[in-house]
Structure formats: structure tokens, C-alpha cells
Design an enzyme around this catalytic site. Structure first.
Site, short mmCIF file in Angstrom:
data_model
loop_
_atom_site.label_atom_id
_atom_site.label_comp_id
_atom_site.label_asym_id
_atom_site.label_seq_id
_atom_site.Cartn_x
_atom_site.Cartn_y
_atom_site.Cartn_z
N ASN A 1 0.86 -1.18 0.00
CA ASN A 1 0.00 0.00 0.00
C ASN A 1 0.90 1.23 0.00
O ASN A 1 1.52 1.54 1.00
CB ASN A 1 -0.88 -0.05 1.27
CG ASN A 1 -1.70 1.21 1.46
OD1 ASN A 1 -1.79 2.05 0.56
ND2 ASN A 1 -2.30 1.34 2.63
N LYS B 1 0.05 4.26 -0.19
CA LYS B 1 -0.60 5.42 0.44
C LYS B 1 -0.42 6.67 -0.43
O LYS B 1 -0.37 6.56 -1.65
CB LYS B 1 -0.07 5.62 1.86
CG LYS B 1 -0.17 4.32 2.67
CD LYS B 1 0.00 4.52 4.15
CE LYS B 1 -0.13 3.16 4.84
NZ LYS B 1 -0.15 3.25 6.27
N HIS C 1 -9.54 1.08 4.77
CA HIS C 1 -8.26 1.23 5.48
C HIS C 1 -8.49 2.13 6.69
O HIS C 1 -9.29 3.07 6.63
CB HIS C 1 -7.22 1.84 4.54
CG HIS C 1 -5.85 1.81 5.15
ND1 HIS C 1 -5.44 2.74 6.07
CD2 HIS C 1 -4.83 0.94 5.01
CE1 HIS C 1 -4.21 2.44 6.45
NE2 HIS C 1 -3.81 1.36 5.83
N GLU D 1 -6.96 4.51 7.88
CA GLU D 1 -6.78 5.96 7.66
C GLU D 1 -8.03 6.56 7.03
O GLU D 1 -8.35 7.73 7.27
CB GLU D 1 -5.53 6.18 6.77
CG GLU D 1 -4.26 5.91 7.57
CD GLU D 1 -3.08 5.39 6.77
OE1 GLU D 1 -3.09 5.49 5.52
OE2 GLU D 1 -2.14 4.86 7.40
N GLU E 1 -5.41 -5.16 10.31
CA GLU E 1 -4.38 -4.17 10.57
C GLU E 1 -4.69 -3.46 11.89
O GLU E 1 -5.50 -2.52 11.92
CB GLU E 1 -4.34 -3.14 9.44
CG GLU E 1 -4.03 -3.74 8.09
CD GLU E 1 -3.47 -2.70 7.13
OE1 GLU E 1 -2.35 -2.87 6.66
OE2 GLU E 1 -4.17 -1.70 6.87
N GLY F 1 2.37 2.01 10.79
CA GLY F 1 3.32 3.11 10.66
C GLY F 1 4.00 3.48 11.97
O GLY F 1 4.62 4.54 12.07
N SER G 1 3.40 -2.41 10.25
CA SER G 1 4.85 -2.46 10.46
C SER G 1 5.50 -3.79 10.10
O SER G 1 6.43 -4.24 10.77
CB SER G 1 5.19 -2.05 11.91
OG SER G 1 4.75 -0.73 12.16
P1 PGA Z 1 2.80 0.11 7.66
O1 PGA Z 1 1.34 0.34 7.02
O2 PGA Z 1 3.35 -1.15 7.06
O3 PGA Z 1 3.58 1.32 7.25
O4 PGA Z 1 2.62 -0.01 9.12
C1 PGA Z 1 0.47 -0.74 6.76
C2 PGA Z 1 -0.81 -0.22 6.15
O5 PGA Z 1 -1.30 0.84 6.56
O6 PGA Z 1 -1.38 -0.86 5.25
#
Ligand code: PGA
Length: 251
Positions: A9, A11, A95, A97, A167, A173, A212
């Protein structure tokens, strides 16, 4: 046997030149034939990604989609049928976010999930609890409710043509990864939630872990029985790191 999947992803990242560089790096990776690999660029970079990755068999998906499947008067949105036409095969739905920062509600997510499938895209439904939820021991309730919204509205059978990504919001992140045992526990619960409605669908659906994931921790996560791959954020912006994660899934 479920085929493993590793998806990146990207983003809201990438410029024309950095995306070109990343695609070049991805084309030089050795991907295992036993793993499905996909990337989710921004809408702006979907076409370049489709073009560049076709020959290496990496699928391309979008990070979002409109609530209606076909074209029409919906300024600023992109229809699932347009994504399909552009060469996408997958789309992220819900997601964290989008749920948290952009305030996407369950009803909107259900409509997007449905629109995606109507156009022949495979939705990747993202679910997960916040740190507050986890500390209050609400993880299974929160994740269960996120799954139920889709199953209640559309039926459990829709998951025979979908992927689920667990997730935990506290792991996205942050560098804090769920331990393989913590992730497995929730993945098992997700599969059980689906199995209560349809055991066959539950056995077949791929459950990705995200939060992560990096090359250093991927193999231990992917070894767990209900973890069928990963959804990778930050580490997917580095072709070699992402390639290593994909190889960990194939080993
Ligand atoms: P990350 O994000 O690997 O940077 O923690 C995962 C995601 O949001 O899909």
C-alpha cells in the site's frame, strides 16, 4: 490450500520520478510463483504501474473507489468500472486511515465493497482495533462488528471473492508490530466469525496481516496458520525490502 498474498500500500506517496524508480526496482525482483503480489499506488500512478508490472505478474489495485460501480455525476470520485478498465484487479476498502481520518462510515464501506465486486474487482477489506480498543479488551468486538457490517448487508458469500486485511491501528506506521501470536489470535477469530455463517467461505478467504511488517519480521508472521500474507505500507516503498517480504512469503 490458500495462496499467500503480499500487497504494498503506497498510500499518498510517490512522484513521477520516484514511482518510475520504484517500478524499475520491482521489475528486477525475483518473485516466487507461489505468492500473489500486488501494489496499490495512488490513482495518478495506476496506469504506469499496470504498464510496468504486467510482464512480472504483479497485480495493481487502487486505494479507494466510489460508492457507485459505474460512471456518472460524482465529482472527484473514480468508479470501480474505470479502475477495472485501467487494469486494476483489486481495491482497498476501509483502510483505517480512511475510517478514522476521513470518517468513512460502515454504510459507505459496504457500498464501496459492493460497487467493487459489481465491476469485477476484488475488495481487500481492512479491519482492526485501536490501542484504546485493545487495552479495553474490545479487539474481537470491534473487528467482529467491522466484519458483520459487510456480512449482514451483503452476505458472507461475498468473501469468496474478497480478501481481508487485519491491521491493528496501533501497529500501522508505528514500528510496533503485533507479535505473530497476537496476530494469529485475531486472524483465527476472524476466520471463526466467518465460519459461523459459512465454513467453506471461511476456509478459503485469505487473511493478510498489516502493521509495520518488514523483511525482518515477515517470515515469522507468515508462518502462522491463519496468516495468509501481508499488507505492507512503509516497507513497500523500497523495492528490495518489499521483494524480500514477498520472498519470505514464498519460502
Ligand atoms: P505500515 O502500514 O506497514 O507502514 O505499518 C500498513 C498499512 O497501513 O497498510
Amino acid at each position: 490450500m490458500r495462496r499467500l498474498m503480499v500487497a504494498g500500500n503506497w498510500k499518498m506517496n510517490g512522484t513521477r520520478s520516484s514511482v518510475a524508480e520504484l517500478l524499475k526496482g520491482l521489475k528486477s525482483q525475483e518473485f516466487s510463483a507461489t505468492v500473489d503480489v500486488a501494489v496499490f499506488p495512488t490513482f495518478l500512478h495506476v496506469s504506469e504501474a499496470v504498464e510496468a508490472l504486467r510482464e512480472v505478474g504483479v497485480a495493481v489495485g487502487a486505494q479507494n473507489v466510489a460508492t457507485q460501480s459505474g460512471p456518472g455525476a460524482l465529482t472527484g470520485e473514480v468508479a470501480a468500472s474505470q479502475l477495472k478498465d485501467a487494469g486494476c484487479s483489486l481495491v482497498l476498502i476501509g483502510h483505517s486511515e480512511r475510517r478514522q481520518i476521513l470518517g468513512e462510515a460502515e454504510g459507505v464501506l459496504v457500498a464501496k465493497f459492493k460497487a467493487a465486486q459489481e465491476a469485477g474487482l476484488v475488495p481487500v477489506l481492512c479491519v482492526g482495533e485501536t490501542l484504546e480498543d485493545r487495552e479495553a479488551e474490545r479487539t474481537f468486538d470491534v473487528v467482529g462488528a467491522q466484519l458483520d457490517s459487510v456480512m449482514d448487508a451483503l452476505g458472507v458469500e461475498v468473501f469468496s471473492q474478497a480478501v481481508i486485511a487485519y491491521e491493528p491501528v496501533w501497529a500501522i506506521g508505528t514500528g510496533l508490530t503485533a507479535t505473530p501470536e497476537q496476530a494469529q489470535e485475531v486472524h483465527h477469530a476472524i476466520r471463526a466469525r466467518l465460519a459461523a455463517r459459512n465454513a467453506e467461505v471461511a476456509q478459503g478467504v485469505r487473511l493478510l496481516y498489516g502493521g509495520s511488517v518488514k523483511a525482518a519480521n515477515a517470515a515469522d508472521l507468515f508462518r502462522m496458520p491463519d496468516i495468509d500474507g501481508g499488507l505492507i505500507g512503509g516497507a513497500a516503498l523500497n523495492a528490495d525490502e518489499f521483494g524480500a517480504i514477498c520472498r519470505a512469503a514464498g519460502s
